[in-house]
Design an enzyme around this catalytic site. Structure first.
Site, PDB file in Angstrom:
ATOM      1  N   SER A 172       0.835  -1.208   0.000  1.00  0.00           N
ATOM      2  CA  SER A 172       0.000   0.000   0.000  1.00  0.00           C
ATOM      3  C   SER A 172       0.864   1.249   0.000  1.00  0.00           C
ATOM      4  O   SER A 172       0.557   2.236  -0.683  1.00  0.00           O
ATOM      5  CB  SER A 172      -0.949  -0.009   1.202  1.00  0.00           C
ATOM      6  N   ASP A 173       1.947   1.229   0.756  1.00  0.00           N
ATOM      7  CA  ASP A 173       2.907   2.334   0.728  1.00  0.00           C
ATOM      8  C   ASP A 173       3.526   2.482  -0.662  1.00  0.00           C
ATOM      9  O   ASP A 173       3.617   3.586  -1.217  1.00  0.00           O
ATOM     10  CB  ASP A 173       4.026   2.092   1.740  1.00  0.00           C
ATOM     11  N   LEU A 174       3.980   1.370  -1.214  1.00  0.00           N
ATOM     12  CA  LEU A 174       4.699   1.424  -2.482  1.00  0.00           C
ATOM     13  C   LEU A 174       3.786   1.855  -3.623  1.00  0.00           C
ATOM     14  O   LEU A 174       4.178   2.675  -4.469  1.00  0.00           O
ATOM     15  CB  LEU A 174       5.315   0.057  -2.782  1.00  0.00           C
TER      16      LEU A 174
END
Length: 440
Positions: A196-198
């Site tokens: 989700s961050d990436l």
């Protein structure tokens, strides 16, 4: 300045390649971010040639500098964690305390000369320092200002902190990840990487490039609002469309595919293999290879809708026929027959794979103190303006003095006064300097 070397190539050739101007050369990025989503975006911009100035808190720096072990052993009292190294190459580090008015003023001046600013503070968190989007766009109307948060600048969750694990669960991703009910090990599972961050970092980078084109046409900068939850919901892709079109809530299927059969892992005598048949022809070729012409001729399995409907029966039969094979022998036979498939590699295995070597996906970089490290390369290959590996992930504050002098015209006396007041910090001596001191 650090330089890089391609594995298996001459160091001089690699250095020459890294001196080529990238497609974003000439752009200046002010990076007020930490941890992963936003630093991932700014590293991409740096790989593509932009100058990235990373502003960090004196004495602490990016949180991920301490997220270890493992740490990069460089002889210092406080080495940097591998986690920090994965997302911070091609940047210069400035240690500035912008909670102090003098520090905020320095960052404001840097923003006036920047093309892009990236931050991932909570909604409204930078306003008290005069570093929010409205304030800096008044100072620099051409600025492209990217804010990455958990839930965006609006909506009932805007004030909440957002984290990758939290978003993987809230977004629905974990509801379709893991073993299905009734199987050993059943239950939701997060993806083994902070996806989700990436993904949010990637969406943020794409939005920046779109905003640059808008600025090229109009001269206008803008504020980009990018949220982890929005990004992960957008990446529910076929699973979300399955629900929107078919009305049935997707469930966990383990390693099976919700729309394509056979498309999953199967056990051989010594290991698992992946079988990924994306067409009826590939399925028939698999059946011939396994000596199961009966499955290929069965009208239930002639097309993918039938195989999907009767997947349990089919997968049991395929598993029975695959089980006697050794994994390497089956994969070689599948490659010969044109049936897509592959192994489930461990990370050490894929990093040693000849395909990865041929694609030069590992790069060696050297910090300004001589410490070497390997990094994973930028994956897209631009034929005219490739990514480069100019600067290894910096030590905390190593560029404070040089950047403030070059960008803001501060003389040595002014810099020393700011250091003495605790507004800024500079890195300690590099490793070779410390060793020289010890032997002097």
């Amino acid at each position: 300045m650090g330089h890089s070397a391609k594995l298996g190539a001459g160091e001089d050739d690699a250095r020459d390649a890294d001196l080529l101007p990238g497609p974003l050369a000439g752009l200046k990025v002010l990076d007020l971010s930490r941890v992963l989503a936003a630093p991932w975006a700014t590293q991409i911009l740096g790989d593509l040639g932009a100058e990235v100035l990373k502003v960090e808190q004196p004495g602490k720096g990016d949180d991920t500098r301490l997220w270890g072990p493992p740490f990069l052993e460089d002889g210092s009292a406080r080495p940097d964690a591998a986690y920090y190294l994965c997302a911070n190459r091609n940047k210069r580090s400035l240690a500035i305390d912008f909670a102090r008015p003098e520090g905020a003023a320095l960052v404001q001046r840097l923003a006036e000369g920047a093309d892009i600013l990236v931050e991932n503070y909570r909604v409204g968190g930078l306003a008290k320092y005069g570093l929010d989007a409205p304030a800096l766009l008044r100072r620099n109307p051409r600025l492209i200002y990217l804010s990455i948060t958990g839930f965006g600048q609006t909506g009932p969750y805007a004030a909440r902190g957002g984290y990758d694990f939290l978003v993987q669960g809230m977004s629905g991703l974990m509801s379709v990840t893991g073993r299905p009910g009734g199987e050993p090990g059943e239950g939701p599972v997060k993806v083994g990487l902070p996806v989700s961050d990436l993904f949010t970092g990637l969406y943020g980078t794409t939005a920046i490039l779109a905003a640059l084109n808008h600025r090229h046409r109009t001269g206008e900068g803008q504020h980009i609002d990018c949220a982890l939850l929005d990004s992960q919901v957008a990446l529910l892709v076929n699973q979300a469309m399955n629900y929107l079109v078919g009305g049935e809530v997707p469930q966990r299927l383990g390693n099976a595919h919700p729309n394509v059969v056979p498309y999953r892992d199967f056990a051989c005598t010594d290991d698992y293999v992946l079988v990924t048949c994306g067409s009826d022809g590939q399925f028939r070729a698999l059946c011939v290879l396994l000596g199961r012409d009966d499955l290929a001729a069965d009208p239930r399995f002639a097309t993918n809708p039938g195989r999907l409907r009767d997947r349990r029966v089919l997968e049991v039969e395929l598993a029975r026929s695959i089980a006697p094979w050794r994994a390497a022998e089956l994969l070689a036979a599948m490659a010969e027959a044109g049936v897509p498939g592959g192994p489930i590699n461990t990370i050490d295995q894929i990093l040693a794979d000849p395909q990865i070597a041929a694609r030069e996906m590992l790069r060696r970089m050297r910090r300004e103190d001589g410490t070497e490290m390997e990094v994973i390369a930028y994956p897209a290959r631009l034929s005219r303006s490739p990514a480069s590996y100019r600067l290894a992930p910096p030590r905390l504050g190593q560029d404070t003095r040089a950047v403030l002098a070059a960008e803001l015209g501060l003389d040595e006396q002014a810099i020393e006064a700011l250091c003495a007041a605790g507004v800024i910090a500079t890195a300690g001596p590099a490793r070779q300097d410390r060793e020289a001191e010890r032997t002097a």
